[in-house]
Write a protein that holds these residues in place. Structure first.
Motif, PDB file in Angstrom:
ATOM      1  N   LEU A  55     -25.259 -19.522   6.720  1.00 51.08           N
ATOM      2  CA  LEU A  55     -25.233 -18.677   5.632  1.00 51.08           C
ATOM      3  C   LEU A  55     -24.255 -17.529   5.611  1.00 51.08           C
ATOM      4  O   LEU A  55     -24.721 -16.487   6.246  1.00 51.08           O
ATOM      5  N   PRO A  56     -23.121 -17.615   4.699  1.00 52.00           N
ATOM      6  CA  PRO A  56     -22.066 -16.976   4.719  1.00 52.00           C
ATOM      7  C   PRO A  56     -22.413 -15.595   3.902  1.00 52.00           C
ATOM      8  O   PRO A  56     -22.259 -15.689   2.617  1.00 52.00           O
ATOM      9  N   LEU A  57     -22.971 -14.593   4.347  1.00 43.69           N
ATOM     10  CA  LEU A  57     -23.262 -13.545   3.620  1.00 43.69           C
ATOM     11  C   LEU A  57     -22.221 -12.334   3.622  1.00 43.69           C
ATOM     12  O   LEU A  57     -21.359 -12.370   4.653  1.00 43.69           O
ATOM     13  N   ASN A  58     -22.294 -11.634   2.690  1.00 47.67           N
ATOM     14  CA  ASN A  58     -21.219 -10.330   2.681  1.00 47.67           C
ATOM     15  C   ASN A  58     -21.586  -9.463   3.762  1.00 47.67           C
ATOM     16  O   ASN A  58     -22.645  -9.637   4.341  1.00 47.67           O
ATOM     17  N   MET A  59     -20.809  -8.508   4.318  1.00 47.90           N
ATOM     18  CA  MET A  59     -21.167  -7.665   5.286  1.00 47.90           C
ATOM     19  C   MET A  59     -22.138  -6.694   5.044  1.00 47.90           C
ATOM     20  O   MET A  59     -23.094  -6.191   6.062  1.00 47.90           O
ATOM     21  N   ASP A  60     -22.597  -6.488   3.668  1.00 48.33           N
ATOM     22  CA  ASP A  60     -23.753  -5.704   3.443  1.00 48.33           C
ATOM     23  C   ASP A  60     -24.965  -6.498   3.422  1.00 48.33           C
ATOM     24  O   ASP A  60     -26.052  -5.946   2.848  1.00 48.33           O
ATOM     25  N   GLY A  61     -24.868  -7.723   3.605  1.00 52.37           N
ATOM     26  CA  GLY A  61     -26.221  -8.620   3.769  1.00 52.37           C
ATOM     27  C   GLY A  61     -26.369  -9.482   2.441  1.00 52.37           C
ATOM     28  O   GLY A  61     -27.288 -10.149   2.170  1.00 52.37           O
ATOM     29  N   THR A  62     -25.567  -9.253   1.025  1.00 52.66           N
ATOM     30  CA  THR A  62     -25.926  -9.748   0.096  1.00 52.66           C
ATOM     31  C   THR A  62     -25.017 -11.184  -0.007  1.00 52.66           C
ATOM     32  O   THR A  62     -24.254 -11.583   0.800  1.00 52.66           O
ATOM     33  N   PRO A  63     -25.613 -12.050  -0.667  1.00 54.11           N
ATOM     34  CA  PRO A  63     -25.020 -13.309  -0.828  1.00 54.11           C
ATOM     35  C   PRO A  63     -23.349 -13.491  -1.373  1.00 54.11           C
ATOM     36  O   PRO A  63     -23.299 -12.551  -2.154  1.00 54.11           O
ATOM     37  N   SER A  64     -22.759 -14.214  -0.877  1.00 52.98           N
ATOM     38  CA  SER A  64     -21.450 -14.393  -1.362  1.00 52.98           C
ATOM     39  C   SER A  64     -21.328 -15.613  -1.920  1.00 52.98           C
ATOM     40  O   SER A  64     -22.152 -16.323  -2.143  1.00 52.98           O
ATOM     41  N   GLU A  65     -20.157 -15.994  -2.676  1.00 50.41           N
ATOM     42  CA  GLU A  65     -19.844 -17.034  -3.268  1.00 50.41           C
ATOM     43  C   GLU A  65     -20.286 -18.146  -2.561  1.00 50.41           C
ATOM     44  O   GLU A  65     -20.993 -19.283  -2.939  1.00 50.41           O
ATOM     45  N   MET A  66     -19.861 -18.340  -1.167  1.00 47.65           N
ATOM     46  CA  MET A  66     -19.813 -19.307  -0.229  1.00 47.65           C
ATOM     47  C   MET A  66     -21.485 -19.337   0.006  1.00 47.65           C
ATOM     48  O   MET A  66     -21.709 -20.635   0.438  1.00 47.65           O
ATOM     49  N   SER A  67     -22.127 -18.659  -0.063  1.00 45.30           N
ATOM     50  CA  SER A  67     -23.600 -18.638   0.274  1.00 45.30           C
ATOM     51  C   SER A  67     -24.284 -19.810  -0.857  1.00 45.30           C
ATOM     52  O   SER A  67     -24.989 -20.851  -0.130  1.00 45.30           O
ATOM     53  N   GLU A  68     -24.027 -19.734  -1.905  1.00 47.03           N
ATOM     54  CA  GLU A  68     -24.588 -20.969  -2.957  1.00 47.03           C
ATOM     55  C   GLU A  68     -24.205 -22.170  -2.373  1.00 47.03           C
ATOM     56  O   GLU A  68     -24.898 -23.364  -2.364  1.00 47.03           O
ATOM     57  N   ARG A  69     -22.986 -22.368  -2.105  1.00 49.67           N
ATOM     58  CA  ARG A  69     -22.393 -23.659  -1.614  1.00 49.67           C
ATOM     59  C   ARG A  69     -22.967 -24.244  -0.443  1.00 49.67           C
ATOM     60  O   ARG A  69     -23.220 -25.292  -0.031  1.00 49.67           O
ATOM     61  N   ALA A  70     -23.229 -23.066   0.627  1.00 53.30           N
ATOM     62  CA  ALA A  70     -23.876 -23.530   1.902  1.00 53.30           C
ATOM     63  C   ALA A  70     -25.217 -23.897   1.654  1.00 53.30           C
ATOM     64  O   ALA A  70     -25.629 -24.653   2.367  1.00 53.30           O
ATOM     65  N   LEU A  71     -25.937 -23.207   0.932  1.00 46.41           N
ATOM     66  CA  LEU A  71     -27.429 -23.622   0.453  1.00 46.41           C
ATOM     67  C   LEU A  71     -27.486 -24.993  -0.230  1.00 46.41           C
ATOM     68  O   LEU A  71     -28.233 -25.563   0.022  1.00 46.41           O
ATOM     69  N   ARG A  72     -26.308 -25.151  -1.114  1.00 42.56           N
ATOM     70  CA  ARG A  72     -26.463 -26.421  -1.690  1.00 42.56           C
ATOM     71  C   ARG A  72     -26.298 -27.698  -0.542  1.00 42.56           C
ATOM     72  O   ARG A  72     -26.874 -28.652  -0.592  1.00 42.56           O
ATOM     73  N   PHE A  73     -25.247 -27.327   0.319  1.00 38.28           N
ATOM     74  CA  PHE A  73     -24.837 -28.266   1.577  1.00 38.28           C
ATOM     75  C   PHE A  73     -26.422 -28.269   2.260  1.00 38.28           C
ATOM     76  O   PHE A  73     -26.911 -29.491   2.656  1.00 38.28           O
ATOM     77  N   ALA A  74     -26.988 -27.379   2.291  1.00 41.60           N
ATOM     78  CA  ALA A  74     -28.414 -27.384   3.426  1.00 41.60           C
ATOM     79  C   ALA A  74     -29.253 -28.222   2.600  1.00 41.60           C
ATOM     80  O   ALA A  74     -29.952 -29.097   3.176  1.00 41.60           O
ATOM     81  N   ARG A  75     -29.367 -28.106   1.213  1.00 43.93           N
ATOM     82  CA  ARG A  75     -30.452 -29.036   0.473  1.00 43.93           C
ATOM     83  C   ARG A  75     -30.066 -30.523   0.572  1.00 43.93           C
ATOM     84  O   ARG A  75     -30.770 -31.211   0.588  1.00 43.93           O
ATOM     85  N   ARG A  76     -28.698 -30.849   0.610  1.00 43.16           N
ATOM     86  CA  ARG A  76     -28.217 -32.162   0.481  1.00 43.16           C
ATOM     87  C   ARG A  76     -28.565 -32.345   1.799  1.00 43.16           C
ATOM     88  O   ARG A  76     -28.926 -33.801   2.064  1.00 43.16           O
ATOM     89  N   LEU A  77     -28.384 -31.987   2.836  1.00 42.22           N
ATOM     90  CA  LEU A  77     -28.614 -32.492   4.220  1.00 42.22           C
ATOM     91  C   LEU A  77     -30.298 -32.822   4.303  1.00 42.22           C
ATOM     92  O   LEU A  77     -30.732 -33.664   4.774  1.00 42.22           O
TER      93      LEU A  77
END
Length: 143
Positions: A63-85
């Protein structure tokens, strides 16, 4: 359900997805391969072959988070990929904070003598192994 013993780890990216395999008993993971992706979509047949070959108990997606621990734009894409898996393979899919795994992977490759050339020898699978080991450190049963 019993605790996972064998896991596949995925370092999600829009052009490449690193894949690693790990064992809960040892808490260690190793690089498997790098899958090409088109705008974040892998060849699902290749993913299916990996799942069939390794028969993991669970999957971990970075899960690619920002350095401050908040979600990044890529976080949602990675979560979508995880749901598809999870939907495709009906396996438990976990996410794990992957901050700095690519940086660490590049550092390891530099230590091994690789200077640049990440197109020829990408670090994505090594990053997948590192994030999988991080997940195993937090959730595994090894001593």
């Amino acid at each position: 359900m019993s605790a996972p013993r064998l896991l596949l780890g995925f370092d999600y990216g829009t052009k490449q997805i690193g894949v690693a395999v790990g064992q809960a008993v040892t808490g260690q993971a190793r690089e498997l391969c790098v899958l090409k992706a088109q705008n974040g979509v892998p060849d699902w047949d290749q993913v299916a072959r990996l799942v069939s070959e390794w028969q993991p108990d669970a999957i971990v997606v970075g899960l690619p988070l920002n350095m401050d621990g908040t979600p990044s734009e890529m976080s949602e894409r990675a979560l979508r990929f995880a749901r598809r898996l999870q939907g495709r393979f009906n396996l438990p899919v976990h996410t794990h904070d992957e901050r700095l795994t690519t940086f660490e992977a590049k550092g390891q490759r530099l230590h091994q003598g690789q200077r640049g050339g990440y197109r020829e020898r990408p670090v994505d699978a090594l990053a997948a192994a590192l994030l999988l080991e991080g997940w195993l450190d937090q959730h595994g049963q090894h001593d």
